[in-house]
Every structure is written in C-alpha cells, then in structure tokens.
Design an enzyme around this catalytic site. Structure first.
Site, PDB file in Angstrom:
ATOM      1  N   ARG A  69       0.818  -1.343  -0.180  1.00  0.00           N
ATOM      2  CA  ARG A  69      -0.105   0.043  -0.089  1.00  0.00           C
ATOM      3  C   ARG A  69       0.931   1.056  -0.080  1.00  0.00           C
ATOM      4  NH1 ARG A  69      -5.698  -0.591   2.139  1.00  0.00           N
ATOM      5  NH2 ARG A  69      -6.045  -2.610   2.101  1.00  0.00           N
TER       6      ARG A  69
ATOM      7  N   ARG B 249       6.853   6.901  17.840  1.00  0.00           N
ATOM      8  CA  ARG B 249       6.024   7.799  16.673  1.00  0.00           C
ATOM      9  C   ARG B 249       6.580   8.892  16.745  1.00  0.00           C
ATOM     10  NH1 ARG B 249       2.033  10.320  14.230  1.00  0.00           N
ATOM     11  NH2 ARG B 249       1.003  12.094  15.308  1.00  0.00           N
TER      12      ARG B 249
ATOM     13  N   GLY C 210       5.725  12.526  15.144  1.00  0.00           N
ATOM     14  CA  GLY C 210       4.521  13.152  14.125  1.00  0.00           C
ATOM     15  C   GLY C 210       4.365  14.618  14.867  1.00  0.00           C
TER      16      GLY C 210
ATOM     17  N   GLU D 248      -3.639  15.214  18.489  1.00  0.00           N
ATOM     18  CA  GLU D 248      -3.021  14.319  17.400  1.00  0.00           C
ATOM     19  C   GLU D 248      -4.028  13.208  17.201  1.00  0.00           C
ATOM     20  OE1 GLU D 248      -2.343  11.418  19.366  1.00  0.00           O
ATOM     21  OE2 GLU D 248      -0.181  11.118  18.287  1.00  0.00           O
ATOM     22  N   MET D 249      -3.575  12.137  16.424  1.00  0.00           N
ATOM     23  CA  MET D 249      -4.391  11.028  16.187  1.00  0.00           C
ATOM     24  C   MET D 249      -4.061   9.442  16.290  1.00  0.00           C
ATOM     25  SD  MET D 249      -6.245  12.794  12.918  1.00  0.00           S
ATOM     26  CE  MET D 249      -7.530  11.754  13.047  1.00  0.00           C
ATOM     27  N   GLU D 250      -2.990   9.308  16.979  1.00  0.00           N
ATOM     28  CA  GLU D 250      -2.457   7.806  17.214  1.00  0.00           C
ATOM     29  C   GLU D 250      -1.680   7.229  18.353  1.00  0.00           C
ATOM     30  OE1 GLU D 250      -1.169  10.290  14.536  1.00  0.00           O
ATOM     31  OE2 GLU D 250      -2.174   9.400  12.916  1.00  0.00           O
TER      32      GLU D 250
ATOM     33  N   SER E  62       2.908  21.717  15.244  1.00  0.00           N
ATOM     34  CA  SER E  62       2.931  22.147  14.046  1.00  0.00           C
ATOM     35  C   SER E  62       2.010  23.503  13.768  1.00  0.00           C
ATOM     36  CB  SER E  62       2.230  21.200  12.800  1.00  0.00           C
ATOM     37  OG  SER E  62       0.924  20.900  13.445  1.00  0.00           O
ATOM     38  N   ASP E  63       0.832  23.931  14.833  1.00  0.00           N
ATOM     39  CA  ASP E  63       0.032  24.740  14.738  1.00  0.00           C
ATOM     40  C   ASP E  63      -0.484  24.888  16.096  1.00  0.00           C
ATOM     41  OD1 ASP E  63      -1.349  22.417  12.760  1.00  0.00           O
ATOM     42  OD2 ASP E  63      -2.422  23.236  14.597  1.00  0.00           O
TER      43      ASP E  63
HETATM   44  N1  HPA Z   1      -5.758  17.532  15.077  1.00  0.00           N
HETATM   45  C1  HPA Z   1      -5.371  16.308  14.889  1.00  0.00           C
HETATM   46  N2  HPA Z   1      -3.839  16.135  14.474  1.00  0.00           N
HETATM   47  C2  HPA Z   1      -3.130  16.945  14.418  1.00  0.00           C
HETATM   48  C3  HPA Z   1      -3.454  18.112  14.349  1.00  0.00           C
HETATM   49  C4  HPA Z   1      -4.633  18.729  14.792  1.00  0.00           C
HETATM   50  O1  HPA Z   1      -5.255  19.663  15.027  1.00  0.00           O
HETATM   51  N3  HPA Z   1      -2.331  19.076  14.044  1.00  0.00           N
HETATM   52  C5  HPA Z   1      -1.468  18.267  13.559  1.00  0.00           C
HETATM   53  N4  HPA Z   1      -1.772  16.928  13.808  1.00  0.00           N
END
Ligand code: HPA
Length: 235
Positions: free
Chosen positions: A44, A88, A90, A179-181, A203-204
């Site tokens: 993949r 991880r 990220g 984040e998501m993991e 990142s923000d």
């Molecule tokens: N949400 C989820 N994952 C992320 C975000 C966010 O705002 N910024 C960077 N990864």
C-alpha cells in the site's frame, strides 16, 4: 512470514522502529538516518526501511493517519517481526496555554475519544501511557530545553470537527497537544508487553491561528524531535 500489510520476513526489522504518519516522511527519515537503508516492505505504498544508525540497527515505517491504521502496523510489527519498541514521530496541534508552534512534546500519556482501548480491561478507564524506559531516555536527551515539554496529549478519531468546549476543557486539564495515534500505540504496546513513545512537534496552535512556522522552521523543529526520538529508540 509476511502479514497482510507487511511483506517482509522476521529479521527484516530492527528491534526499534521510528514511525511517522506519512510514508514520504518515512522515506526521508530513512535516507537521512540510515546507512544503506533497505526497503523491506512496500504494501500500500507504506515503505519500511531498515539499516544502521551509528552502527545500531534501526527501522523506519509509516503508520498512516489515525488510530485504526497505526493499530494494524504496530500490532503486526510487534507480533510477527520481533519489534520491541515503536517511537512515533509526528505532529500535533497545540492545546494548553504556553504551548507554542515549534515546541516538541514528549507524550507521557494520551487521552482519547476513541473506543480503541476500552476493550483492554472492561470496566476500567485505561491509562494509555508511554514506556518509562523510552520516556526517561528521551527526556534525558532533551535536557532542560524550554521548548521541549513532557505531558499528556489527546488522540482524537476525527481531524475535523473538534467540539470547542471539549478542546477548551482538555487544554485546561493541561493537555499539551492534539493528534490522532498515540493512545492506540500505547494501548497496543501495553497489551503486547512492548515499549512505545510518541515525540511530537507542535505544528500549529488550535487557539492561536497566527502561530505559523516557515517551511525552514518546520524542518529545524522536526529535526529536534527526530533527534530525541532516535536517542530514545537506541537507548
Ligand atoms: N488535530 C489532529 N492531529 C493533528 C492536528 C490537529 O489539530 N495538528 C497536527 N496533527
């Protein structure tokens, strides 16, 4: 034996795996860190690379985005390929006051709105926590850099549509980033008696959209989190 999502043989992976979300970033990390990186799987388009970093075996493989995707790769790596630790690397959105774009967050634990860890111990609100060995190695390497923070994050299932009140409350509770993991990774490692850590670059910032980094700044800050992750991985 190969698994449904990893076309490698046991022995193709190092005991330590760096795991960004993005497969292209995995390729760049492998290129940067590994002597003679070997592509050991590409199912993949999720390239997995193994080589030596300063004489020590190290692998890099992406997780894809979100807890279900990471869960597949982390489980197969831990159960079939002799992997002992996954770190991880990220990004996360900044949440708590005082967290700034460019900060590095070492995730001591991860709250989640996912049901992914609920099955680990029915009736218990499972604490998804980092492995102390990796966490302490990472924190030690970071020293007292004020831009490196150790604390909790939240791993959400949805990138879009964060309920504002919930996000505000998580920030009040000292949650450093979203984040998501990480929560899934920590749950899987606990369940399989393996080690896990997440080292994230902010990142923000969710409450301050003016915090934006230049592409150069993003890369430098990411290099810092990568150096911390490598120190933990090879500790
Ligand atoms: N949400 C989820 N994952 C992320 C975000 C966010 O705002 N910024 C960077 N990864």
């Amino acid at each position: 034996m190969a698994t449904p999502h990893i076309s490698a043989q046991p022995g193709d992976f190092a005991p330590a795996v760096l795991m960004p979300g993005d497969p292209k970033r995995a390729a760049r990390i492998a290129e940067q860190l590994l002597d003679e990186p070997r592509l050991v799987s590409d199912v993949r388009g999720i390239g997995a690379y193994t080589g030596l970093h300063e004489g020590k075996p190290l692998s890099v493989m992406a997780s894809g985005m979100g807890q279900p995707s990471l869960s597949i790769y982390a489980t197969e790596l831990f159960t079939h390929f002799g992997v002992e630790r996954i770190i991880r690397v990220g990004t996360a959105g900044g949440l708590a006051q005082g967290t700034k774009a460019g900060d590095v967050v070492i995730a001591i634990g991860a709250h989640t709105d996912s049901s992914i860890n609920e099955k680990l111990c029915p009736g218990i609100s499972f604490s998804a926590t980092a492995s102390w060995s990796l966490l302490s190695a990472a924190a030690q390497f970071a020293g007292n850099d004020p831009a490196v923070k150790v604390g909790p994050v939240v791993s959400r299932d949805l990138f879009y549509g964060n309920p504002p009140e919930q996000v505000k409350r998580l920030a009040e509770l000292g949650t450093l980033g979203v984040e998501m993991e990480a929560a899934a990774l920590y749950g899987i490692a606990a369940n399989l008696h393996k080690e896990a850590l997440a080292v994230l670059t902010i990142s923000d910032h969710l409450f301050d959209p003016t915090q934006d980094m230049s592409p150069e700044e993003r890369e430098t800050k990411f290099q810092k989190s990568l150096a911390i992750a490598v120190a933990a991985a090879l500790s």
